[in-house]
Design a protein around this motif. Structure first.
Motif: not given
Length: 331
Positions: A6-15, A72-73
């Motif tokens: 759960l890093d910045a890249a994953a957060l960007e993908t999620l959002v 998001l889910r």
């Protein structure tokens, strides 16, 4: 299966996935904040993007945010998590509409996850005529099942009920075009060249039905000289009615989850959709959309389904405008 960090890249993908959801007038009324200490992504409403004339109760805002939560889910499952969604988790924070916990890896990969995740990037609202064959019953059954999975119902009405719903929608659309407050608000959500990527670009508005049968939203916002020529829409439109058992804010959120689930399953089947929301914007017409033969229920969205071109995406705000990064600097 492995889970990404759960890093910045994953957060960007999620959002990025979340904000690809539809929203009323492309108002994008959502904001995201990561709580690293609990691996929770909060989804909040942006009150200044509410439409006070069109959506005084906030129902459409909640549906819009619910659709983003569903994306998001799906994205979280795609990345290997087993997300837990809590809706309206804190009564003391009314703008906190959902919290998505990302602290558990998925034990299995659901077969539909990859298809739904891919559909996120190809789902676009269509405001043009459908030109293909009728939607097969087996596909409609999949859409009904998608709504049921989110504790809602999706009804495919017959010809007589379809005509009644189209008549109610047409009445509401006529009221929209004569109500001064609605006209001013609609005009404000037509995106102007060089302006912020909120609202609907003129190129995405679509034509009116030449036969006057399908009441497509006109927005009452552009000059007659800019109107597209009327076009021939389908004579026998396929309509779907999404309803919840009750009509509370949590039901509006649940309707958003179901709406996006239905839209993504439709996209997997290459079925396109447009939303006929006008009758839900006036209390009398909204009440009249209920079909007594289907039992008690509260209509949250009316969809028009069919085959046609994929369509073009409407612009989205930069991710930096949708994420609160105060708690993510150390990711």
């Amino acid at each position: 299966m492995s889970t990404v960090a759960l890093d910045a890249a994953a957060l960007e993908t999620l959002v990025s996935a979340a904000v690809a959801a539809p929203s009323i007038h492309n108002s994008q009324p959502w904001h995201f904040k990561l709580r690293p200490e609990t691996s929770t992504l909060e989804v909040r409403a942006v009150g200044e993007r509410k439409l006070p004339q069109t959506d005084p109760r906030g129902q459409a805002l909640y549906v819009s945010v619910g659709a983003a939560v569903f994306n998001l889910r799906v994205a979280a499952r795609h990345l290997g998590w087993a997300p837990e969604v809590r809706m309206l988790p804190d009564p003391a924070e009314p703008d906190l509409l959902a919290a998505v916990e990302l602290d558990r890896p998925a034990l299995v990969t659901l077969p539909s996850t990859a298809e739904l995740y891919g559909a996120i990037w190809h789902r676009h609202t269509i405001r043009t005529p459908f030109t293909g064959p009728p939607v097969p019953a087996v596909v409609l059954a999949d859409l009904v099942a998608a709504a049921r999975a989110e504790e809602t119902t999706l009804d495919i009405p017959g010809p007589e009920e379809t005509e009644r719903l189209l008549h109610l929608t047409a009445e509401a659309e006529r009221t929209n075009t004569t109500d001064i407050g609605r006209r001013i608000e609609s005009r404000a959500w037509i995106q102007e060249p060089g302006g912020p990527p909120l609202g609907i670009p003129r190129r995405a508005l679509g034509p009116q039905d030449a036969a006057g049968h399908l009441p497509m939203r006109d927005f009452s916002a552009i000059d007659p000289a800019d109107h597209l020529p009327p076009a021939a829409f389908e004579t026998h439109p396929c309509i779907a009615v999404l309803a919840t058992h009750q009509d509370r804010p949590v039901d509006w959120l649940r309707a958003g989850l179901a709406l996006q689930h239905v839209l993504l399953v439709a996209t997997v089947h290459q079925v396109r959709a447009s939303m006929l929301h006008q009758a839900l914007e006036w209390p009398h017409e909204r009440w009249a959309t209920r079909d007594p033969s289907q039992g008690p229920g509260c209509v949250q969205m009316i969809l028009r389904l069919g085959y046609g071109p994929e369509g073009a995406p409407t612009p989205r705000l930069p991710l930096t405008d949708s994420i609160d990064e105060d708690e993510t600097e150390h990711l």
